[in-house]
Scaffold this active site. Sequence first.
Site, short mmCIF file in Angstrom:
data_model
loop_
_atom_site.label_atom_id
_atom_site.label_comp_id
_atom_site.label_asym_id
_atom_site.label_seq_id
_atom_site.Cartn_x
_atom_site.Cartn_y
_atom_site.Cartn_z
N ARG A 77 0.82 -1.22 0.00
CA ARG A 77 0.00 0.00 0.00
C ARG A 77 0.86 1.27 0.00
NH1 ARG A 77 -3.61 2.33 4.78
NH2 ARG A 77 -5.20 3.47 3.61
N HIS A 81 0.37 4.90 -2.08
CA HIS A 81 0.19 6.22 -1.45
C HIS A 81 1.35 7.16 -1.74
CE1 HIS A 81 -3.20 5.26 1.62
NE2 HIS A 81 -3.39 4.63 0.48
N ASN A 111 -3.65 8.31 5.51
CA ASN A 111 -2.43 7.74 6.13
C ASN A 111 -2.44 7.69 7.65
OD1 ASN A 111 -1.39 7.43 3.57
ND2 ASN A 111 -0.13 9.28 3.64
N HIS A 210 -6.34 -5.50 -2.49
CA HIS A 210 -7.16 -5.73 -1.29
C HIS A 210 -7.44 -7.22 -1.07
CE1 HIS A 210 -8.72 -1.28 -1.35
NE2 HIS A 210 -7.44 -1.38 -1.04
C1 HEM Z 1 -9.16 2.13 -5.71
C2 HEM Z 1 -9.01 2.97 -4.73
C3 HEM Z 1 -8.59 2.54 -3.35
C4 HEM Z 1 -9.22 2.85 -2.20
C5 HEM Z 1 -10.48 3.71 -2.03
C6 HEM Z 1 -8.50 2.22 -1.13
C7 HEM Z 1 -8.82 2.33 0.21
C8 HEM Z 1 -8.25 1.60 1.22
C9 HEM Z 1 -8.66 1.64 2.59
C10 HEM Z 1 -9.76 2.53 3.17
C11 HEM Z 1 -7.91 0.75 3.29
C12 HEM Z 1 -7.99 0.46 4.77
C13 HEM Z 1 -7.22 1.53 5.53
C14 HEM Z 1 -7.50 1.54 7.02
O1 HEM Z 1 -8.66 1.51 7.41
O2 HEM Z 1 -6.52 1.61 7.80
C15 HEM Z 1 -6.99 0.15 2.35
C16 HEM Z 1 -6.05 -0.81 2.67
C17 HEM Z 1 -5.17 -1.34 1.76
N1 HEM Z 1 -4.99 -0.92 0.46
FE1 HEM Z 1 -6.23 0.24 -0.60
N2 HEM Z 1 -7.46 1.53 -1.65
C18 HEM Z 1 -7.46 1.69 -3.00
C19 HEM Z 1 -6.51 1.19 -3.89
C20 HEM Z 1 -5.39 0.47 -3.52
C21 HEM Z 1 -4.29 0.18 -4.38
C22 HEM Z 1 -4.14 0.68 -5.81
C23 HEM Z 1 -3.40 -0.58 -3.67
C24 HEM Z 1 -2.08 -1.14 -4.08
C25 HEM Z 1 -1.76 -1.46 -5.30
C26 HEM Z 1 -3.99 -0.76 -2.35
C27 HEM Z 1 -3.45 -1.54 -1.35
C28 HEM Z 1 -3.99 -1.68 -0.09
C29 HEM Z 1 -3.53 -2.65 0.88
C30 HEM Z 1 -2.51 -3.74 0.62
C31 HEM Z 1 -4.25 -2.42 2.06
C32 HEM Z 1 -4.08 -3.14 3.40
C33 HEM Z 1 -2.96 -2.42 4.17
C34 HEM Z 1 -2.62 -2.98 5.53
O3 HEM Z 1 -3.14 -4.01 5.96
O4 HEM Z 1 -1.79 -2.33 6.21
N3 HEM Z 1 -5.18 -0.09 -2.29
N4 HEM Z 1 -7.22 0.69 1.11
#
Ligand code: HEM
Length: 344
Positions: A77, A81, A111, A210
Amino acid sequence: MARRQWSSGLAVAVAAVAVLSLLCSGHPVPGHHGGGGFVPLNPHFYDHSCPQMHGIVGAIVAREHAKDPRMAASLLRMHFHDCFVQGCDASVLLDADGSGRFTTEKRSNPNRDSLRGFEVIDEIKAALEHACPHTVSCADIVAVVARDSTVLTGGPGWEVPLGRRDSLTASLSGSNNLIPAPNDSLPTIINKFRNQGLDIADLVALSGAHTIGDSRCVSFRQRLYGQNNNGQVDRTLNPGYAAQLRARCPASGGDQNLFALDLVSQFRFDNQYYRNILASNALLSSDQILLTQGRDTMELVHRFAANQGLFFDQFAKSMVKMGNILPLTGNAGEIRNNCRRINH
Ligand code: HEM
Ligand SMILES: *[C@@H]1O[C@H](CO)[C@@H](O)[C@H](O)[C@H]1NC(C)=O
């Protein structure tokens, strides 16, 4: 005077030999490109200057992920970002320095209390400074770490184009405004990707990240209690799954409680994410609406759910594309000594 001419003549000759030998070995010439002009990224950028780079990065990512099975997700992630805010330039890593020159992205809505893994990047940077001082940029570390994290959890691999340099600034407002929010509409999310040069296939494939990692209750609560604009509980959410979520994500409180983004295989990088969407079991609104709000995105969700190989191929291509967003190259930016601070 004569002496000065001789020494500058020598310098030119030495530089010419250096440039020639670099060119002959197919190596780019970092820092010698006039006026910070753009130099294409190249997977072999560190082949001569830091051949140990991949081994060092891979070993530390594997060790930290063995200690914390969520770490690969967090590190994947981080690259996203970083790249969405003024390009893939390690701006996301800069701490507040009290200088007023920039605002740290670590305090942005996407973040704060959420993005993690900064200590792992520090550990890798320290090891690389020891092995190859002042050579490998923080932005390239983040890009290689994202690939290694994907492979480590069972996902596809790809060659990572390299040669990014590190920014001298960061942007809190960029982080707040450019990174999609989990309750954005599909047209808003598509626009935010398009503004980065990423298309619908990139959006649907990259959202497949995800398949690993966690979300906090606060990122999807609105779906459970009709706290969104129309006041309705989200009907695109499977009722049984919604009931499970409500048990640990109350209407208020428990904001930081964690939930697997992929309820079936949270530690495995696979295409289960798309199957979950088809079963109305996607955790975030931004995941589920790929199926319910757009015809093109819906078709891709079906195709990736049916064919993991197709998803993996597109994910790898889209990660390379995302990693190419506005890199600083040539002699733009700098190679930070410490990823949290600019050098001077
Ligand atoms: C399409 C738009 C996207 C939205 C709206 C989005 C939103 C989010 C949100 C809200 C979370 C949870 C954060 C939290 O509550 O702490 C999350 C986690 C995550 N996102 Fe996304 N995301 C998007 C695209 C992406 C992309 C493009 C990637 C990587 C290529 C990505 C990788 C991840 C990963 C791996 C997690 C888990 C992180 C962890 O467990 O520490 N996301 N995302
Ligand atoms: C998303 O949620 C935030 C609060 O968490 C709210 O301020 C914002 O208006 C919501 N956006 C949409 C499009 O519903």
